[in-house]
Design an enzyme around this catalytic site. Structure first.
Site, PDB file in Angstrom:
ATOM      1  N   GLU A 334      66.021  -3.253   8.071  1.00 29.55           N
ATOM      2  CA  GLU A 334      65.181  -4.197   8.800  1.00 29.55           C
ATOM      3  C   GLU A 334      63.721  -3.955   8.460  1.00 29.55           C
ATOM      4  OE1 GLU A 334      67.264  -5.571  12.971  1.00 29.55           O
ATOM      5  OE2 GLU A 334      65.660  -4.108  13.045  1.00 29.55           O
ATOM      6  N   CYS A 335      63.024  -4.985   8.046  1.00 27.58           N
ATOM      7  CA  CYS A 335      61.584  -4.952   7.817  1.00 27.58           C
ATOM      8  C   CYS A 335      61.206  -3.800   6.878  1.00 27.58           C
ATOM      9  CB  CYS A 335      60.823  -4.880   9.139  1.00 27.58           C
ATOM     10  SG  CYS A 335      59.084  -5.381   9.022  1.00 27.58           S
ATOM     11  N   GLY A 336      60.671  -2.686   7.397  1.00 29.31           N
ATOM     12  CA  GLY A 336      60.344  -1.566   6.530  1.00 29.31           C
ATOM     13  C   GLY A 336      61.552  -1.068   5.763  1.00 29.31           C
TER      14      GLY A 336
END
Length: 445
Positions: A334-336
């Site tokens: 997720e994201c990072g």
């Protein structure tokens, strides 16, 4: 109040006219001040925020929690509140942004803390930053009092006052308008918490966090009437709830990246997964650790990989173990985490660092653009997030940009919080999937 004098569970929302009014400092200080009295108090954050719940945890020793009226169906919020209140005396719910700020998401589904106040009948303690004003603060307080009759403003904190005269003028005007004032906090730059591009520096990275929280508590004890604030809190209405809309555990044993680069796992997700019988097995990519094969899923949360790109690029054992794991078992970022699953990541200086290459995209923190908002995601294939066709609600908040979209299949179709289509999101290849989307809850309707 002594530990022997237990209260039924009570709750109070701490709100303000806008972000930057000092809600977080007041909330953290009150959490510690009440805990010192032997009150079992727990912090809650409204809206999509990873960082403030960490400060709430540091102040009380109890896990943080998010309640989000847009991303969570009412039954899920009720279930989470019920469990948060169990065994506790007091819940302090910190509002995101301004008390009424949200989106056009439908009745009671705006994402604002005001939705929680209406739905659960919880009163509000209004924090007013009186910098640059005095009697005018009364007009703001009165406006809040009358704006929505279903949201009860129970009391006011005068914050960032410049002098005793400043307090006197502000207090007399607010009380003269029929509003209660429970105390005043003087302007003090030492009470502020350090910030960076995604908000406050996390509690786990704040070297003197406990002493800072103690200073905040000292100020709140000296400046505010804690007995009056406690009296404002109302008993929690523990209506029946359901975890039907919660995101199911992605596996029985879940390897979770957990260090300064990977920190953004919502507390309610981890708590629900554990309650459902899953085991969370942390490992640190920054310490060159990888998931072990006795786990059946690997989850790379969001965080700050852009600040640690060089170390991650040199973590060969982590990269090799993750690649080996991904040959047989699901990996989701997720994201990072999504950024680290790509081929490369440019840091703030434009230096490219090699990432895991499990997906084919590349990202850059040098070419910054803020992406912020609620998101609805319809999954296009089975993944650790859920089954194909399921619709999840969550958000995006990142400054990194995709500089090469790669050649992978997308994870989801994304829309904003009002349902406007935003296109395809993320990438998936083999057992690996990732997206900038942070999942909060499922939809069942």
């Amino acid at each position: 109040m002594t530990q022997a004098q237990k209260l039924p569970p009570r709750a109070l929302i701490i709100g303000a006219p806008r972000s930057g009014s000092g809600k977080t400092s007041v909330t953290i200080g009150l959490l510690r001040a009440f805990a010192r009295r032997g009150i079992r108090v727990r912090g809650v954050k409204s809206g999509p925020d990873y960082i403030d719940p960490g400060f709430h945890h540091a102040a009380t020793g109890l896990p943080g929690l998010n309640l989000d009226s847009w991303a969570m169906e009412p039954n899920l919020m009720a279930a989470l509140l019920h469990d948060a209140a169990d065994g506790n005396d007091l819940l302090l719910i910190e509002s995101a942004m301004g008390l009424f700020d949200g989106i056009d998401g439908g009745d009671g589904r705006t994402g604002s803390a005001a939705d929680i106040a209406r739905l659960l009948g919880i009163p509000v303690l209004l924090v007013l930053d009186v910098s640059g004003q005095s009697q005018t603060a009364a007009a703001v307080a009165v406006g809040f009092h009358h704006y929505d009759p279903q949201v009860r403003i129970a009391g006011t904190v005068i914050n960032r006052a410049g002098s005793e005269r400043h307090i006197r003028l502000s207090r007399s005007a607010i009380e003269g308008a029929g509003m209660s004032v429970v105390g005043a906090v003087m302007r003090n730059s030492e009470l502020s918490l350090p910030e960076r591009h995604l908000g406050l520096v996390q509690a786990s990275e704040h070297g003197e966090i406990q002493s800072h929280i103690d200073r905040l508590a000292d100020v709140m004890e000296a400046s505010l009437d804690l007995d009056a604030i406690l009296a404002l809190a109302s008993p929690v209405t523990l209506r029946d709830g359901s975890y039907e809309a919660a995101i199911a555990p992605p596996g029985q044993r879940i390897a979770i990246a957990s260090d300064a680069a990977f920190t953004f796992l919502y507390p309610h997700l981890g708590a629900h997964w554990r309650a459902a019988g899953a085991e969370l097995v942390p490992f640190s990519p920054l310490a060159d650790e990888g998931p072990t094969l006795d786990c059946d899923t690997c989850w790379l949360p969001g965080g700050y990989p852009e600040l640690h790109a060089g170390r991650l690029a040199n973590a060969n054992r982590f990269r090799n173990r993750l690649r080996h794991f991904a040959q047989m078992k699901p990996v989701h970022g997720e994201c990072g985490g999504f950024m680290v699953l790509g081929t490369g990541l440019e840091d703030a200086d434009g230096v490219r660092h090699t990432m895991t290459g499990l997906l084919s995209h590349s990202t850059s923190f040098a070419k910054r653009k803020m992406n912020l908002g609620y998101r609805q995601a319809r999954l296009l294939a089975d993944s650790p997030l859920g089954a194909a066709g399921e619709v999840l609600r969550g958000h995006e908040f990142h400054y990194a940009s995709v500089i090469d979209p790669g050649r992978d299949e997308p994870v989801a179709e994304i829309a904003d919080g009002t349902g406007q289509p935003l296109g395809l999101s993320g990438g998936r290849r083999g057992h690996v999937s990732g997206t900038f989307f942070h999942a909060i809850a499922r939809t069942t309707q």
